[in-house]
Motif scaffolding. Structure first.
Motif, PDB file in Angstrom:
ATOM      1  N   VAL A  77     -27.415  10.730  47.288  1.00  0.00           N
ATOM      2  CA  VAL A  77     -26.129  11.196  47.809  1.00  0.00           C
ATOM      3  C   VAL A  77     -25.786  12.502  47.119  1.00  0.00           C
ATOM      4  O   VAL A  77     -25.969  12.639  45.905  1.00  0.00           O
ATOM      5  CB  VAL A  77     -25.009  10.159  47.544  1.00  0.00           C
ATOM      6  CG1 VAL A  77     -23.649  10.700  47.946  1.00  0.00           C
ATOM      7  CG2 VAL A  77     -25.302   8.853  48.271  1.00  0.00           C
ATOM      8  N   LEU A 112     -22.460  14.694  46.567  1.00  0.00           N
ATOM      9  CA  LEU A 112     -21.005  14.713  46.696  1.00  0.00           C
ATOM     10  C   LEU A 112     -20.507  16.135  46.493  1.00  0.00           C
ATOM     11  O   LEU A 112     -20.926  16.815  45.554  1.00  0.00           O
ATOM     12  CB  LEU A 112     -20.367  13.787  45.654  1.00  0.00           C
ATOM     13  CG  LEU A 112     -20.775  12.311  45.738  1.00  0.00           C
ATOM     14  CD1 LEU A 112     -20.217  11.537  44.555  1.00  0.00           C
ATOM     15  CD2 LEU A 112     -20.313  11.703  47.049  1.00  0.00           C
ATOM     16  N   TYR A 149     -15.055  16.298  45.579  1.00  0.00           N
ATOM     17  CA  TYR A 149     -15.046  14.870  45.891  1.00  0.00           C
ATOM     18  C   TYR A 149     -14.114  14.090  44.976  1.00  0.00           C
ATOM     19  O   TYR A 149     -14.131  14.241  43.754  1.00  0.00           O
ATOM     20  CB  TYR A 149     -16.458  14.294  45.787  1.00  0.00           C
ATOM     21  CG  TYR A 149     -16.517  12.803  46.031  1.00  0.00           C
ATOM     22  CD1 TYR A 149     -16.466  12.296  47.319  1.00  0.00           C
ATOM     23  CD2 TYR A 149     -16.617  11.908  44.972  1.00  0.00           C
ATOM     24  CE1 TYR A 149     -16.522  10.931  47.556  1.00  0.00           C
ATOM     25  CE2 TYR A 149     -16.675  10.547  45.200  1.00  0.00           C
ATOM     26  CZ  TYR A 149     -16.623  10.059  46.490  1.00  0.00           C
ATOM     27  OH  TYR A 149     -16.674   8.698  46.717  1.00  0.00           O
ATOM     28  N   LYS A 153     -12.910   9.987  45.190  1.00  0.00           N
ATOM     29  CA  LYS A 153     -13.025   8.736  45.949  1.00  0.00           C
ATOM     30  C   LYS A 153     -11.667   8.198  46.394  1.00  0.00           C
ATOM     31  O   LYS A 153     -11.578   7.451  47.361  1.00  0.00           O
ATOM     32  CB  LYS A 153     -13.762   7.686  45.123  1.00  0.00           C
ATOM     33  CG  LYS A 153     -14.079   6.434  45.904  1.00  0.00           C
ATOM     34  CD  LYS A 153     -14.910   5.465  45.107  1.00  0.00           C
ATOM     35  CE  LYS A 153     -15.191   4.237  45.950  1.00  0.00           C
ATOM     36  NZ  LYS A 153     -16.076   3.320  45.295  1.00  0.00           N
ATOM     37  N   VAL A 157     -19.728  13.998  52.456  1.00  0.00           N
ATOM     38  CA  VAL A 157     -20.736  13.281  51.693  1.00  0.00           C
ATOM     39  C   VAL A 157     -22.048  13.409  52.466  1.00  0.00           C
ATOM     40  O   VAL A 157     -22.103  13.130  53.662  1.00  0.00           O
ATOM     41  CB  VAL A 157     -20.332  11.798  51.520  1.00  0.00           C
ATOM     42  CG1 VAL A 157     -21.445  11.014  50.843  1.00  0.00           C
ATOM     43  CG2 VAL A 157     -19.021  11.683  50.742  1.00  0.00           C
ATOM     44  N   ALA A 173     -26.040  12.216  52.622  1.00  0.00           N
ATOM     45  CA  ALA A 173     -26.874  11.125  52.118  1.00  0.00           C
ATOM     46  C   ALA A 173     -28.216  11.090  52.825  1.00  0.00           C
ATOM     47  O   ALA A 173     -28.350  11.506  53.978  1.00  0.00           O
ATOM     48  CB  ALA A 173     -26.157   9.791  52.299  1.00  0.00           C
ATOM     49  N   MET A 204     -21.995   3.442  52.991  1.00  0.00           N
ATOM     50  CA  MET A 204     -21.430   4.717  52.549  1.00  0.00           C
ATOM     51  C   MET A 204     -19.908   4.717  52.675  1.00  0.00           C
ATOM     52  O   MET A 204     -19.202   5.242  51.812  1.00  0.00           O
ATOM     53  CB  MET A 204     -22.042   5.876  53.343  1.00  0.00           C
ATOM     54  CG  MET A 204     -23.529   6.080  53.101  1.00  0.00           C
ATOM     55  SD  MET A 204     -23.950   6.384  51.380  1.00  0.00           S
ATOM     56  CE  MET A 204     -23.135   7.944  51.126  1.00  0.00           C
ATOM     57  N   THR A 252     -18.686   2.445  49.766  1.00  0.00           N
ATOM     58  CA  THR A 252     -19.032   2.887  48.414  1.00  0.00           C
ATOM     59  C   THR A 252     -18.545   4.299  48.102  1.00  0.00           C
ATOM     60  O   THR A 252     -18.123   4.574  46.979  1.00  0.00           O
ATOM     61  CB  THR A 252     -20.563   2.796  48.220  1.00  0.00           C
ATOM     62  OG1 THR A 252     -20.998   1.483  48.590  1.00  0.00           O
ATOM     63  CG2 THR A 252     -20.945   3.085  46.782  1.00  0.00           C
ATOM     64  N   TYR A 253     -18.588   5.196  49.082  1.00  0.00           N
ATOM     65  CA  TYR A 253     -18.268   6.606  48.838  1.00  0.00           C
ATOM     66  C   TYR A 253     -17.087   7.109  49.663  1.00  0.00           C
ATOM     67  O   TYR A 253     -16.865   8.306  49.756  1.00  0.00           O
ATOM     68  CB  TYR A 253     -19.510   7.479  49.078  1.00  0.00           C
ATOM     69  CG  TYR A 253     -20.612   7.146  48.099  1.00  0.00           C
ATOM     70  CD1 TYR A 253     -20.593   7.629  46.800  1.00  0.00           C
ATOM     71  CD2 TYR A 253     -21.655   6.304  48.477  1.00  0.00           C
ATOM     72  CE1 TYR A 253     -21.591   7.310  45.889  1.00  0.00           C
ATOM     73  CE2 TYR A 253     -22.663   5.973  47.566  1.00  0.00           C
ATOM     74  CZ  TYR A 253     -22.619   6.476  46.287  1.00  0.00           C
ATOM     75  OH  TYR A 253     -23.600   6.153  45.392  1.00  0.00           O
ATOM     76  N   ASN A 254     -16.353   6.177  50.264  1.00  0.00           N
ATOM     77  CA  ASN A 254     -15.128   6.505  51.001  1.00  0.00           C
ATOM     78  C   ASN A 254     -15.363   7.550  52.093  1.00  0.00           C
ATOM     79  O   ASN A 254     -14.671   8.558  52.182  1.00  0.00           O
ATOM     80  CB  ASN A 254     -14.031   6.982  50.036  1.00  0.00           C
ATOM     81  CG  ASN A 254     -12.670   7.046  50.694  1.00  0.00           C
ATOM     82  OD1 ASN A 254     -12.374   6.275  51.605  1.00  0.00           O
ATOM     83  ND2 ASN A 254     -11.837   7.959  50.235  1.00  0.00           N
ATOM     84  N   THR A 255     -16.364   7.287  52.945  1.00  0.00           N
ATOM     85  CA  THR A 255     -16.566   8.170  54.093  1.00  0.00           C
ATOM     86  C   THR A 255     -15.782   7.629  55.286  1.00  0.00           C
ATOM     87  O   THR A 255     -15.496   6.438  55.381  1.00  0.00           O
ATOM     88  CB  THR A 255     -18.063   8.306  54.455  1.00  0.00           C
ATOM     89  OG1 THR A 255     -18.590   7.035  54.818  1.00  0.00           O
ATOM     90  CG2 THR A 255     -18.844   8.902  53.290  1.00  0.00           C
TER      91      THR A 255
END
Length: 142
Positions: free
Chosen positions: A23, A25, A29, A31, A74, A76, A106, A109-112
């Motif tokens: 990933v 970021l 970024y 979160k 993000v 990935a 995603m 976990t990564y607030n997409t």
């Protein structure tokens, strides 16, 4: 300011063993802020998730963000292990299905952002074919 690179793996019932991913970021970024778009960058044949972690790939995204040519998002890539980003006919590896499971991962976990208008696909060679097939088969998802 530099982008943050994350190398990790996850397990799935769709694919045997761990699936490694990278990933990137954006420098901005956070979160806890508004969800960001997701760009799933599918690697080409003979490559894996490390393609996204290469210094020149990272520098390309940093430059695009710095110039404002690409909004913060993000980015990935997961290692499809030569699966051509397709489901195997015998059902032992379901890479097409995994792409959507990965997108949900995603989001969590990564607030997409889960909205289709915030989910993008790109790729080179085998990855371009995989992204093209997914967008043509599931246009409502991207």
């Amino acid at each position: 300011m530099n982008a943050n690179i994350i190398l990790d793996s996850l397990t799935s019932t769709l694919i045997p063993g761990n699936v490694e991913y990278t990933v990137i970021l954006p420098p901005s970024y956070d979160k806890t802020s508004e969800p960001l778009p997701l760009l799933l960058n599918m690697h080409g044949g003979g490559l894996d998730r490390n393609y996204l972690a290469e210094p020149e790939t990272r520098a390309m995204y940093e430059k695009l963000w710095a110039e404002g040519a690409l909004p913060p998002m993000v980015v990935a890539c997961y290692s499809a292990r030569g699966g051509w980003h397709l489901n195997y006919r015998d059902g032992t590896e379901r890479w097409e299905d995994f792409a959507f499971e990965f997108m949900q991962f995603m989001q969590e976990t990564y607030n997409t952002n889960p909205a289709p208008s915030y989910n993008y696909l790109t790729g080179i060679s085998m990855g371009a074919m995989g992204s093209l097939r997914l967008t043509l088969k599931y246009p409502e998802r991207f």
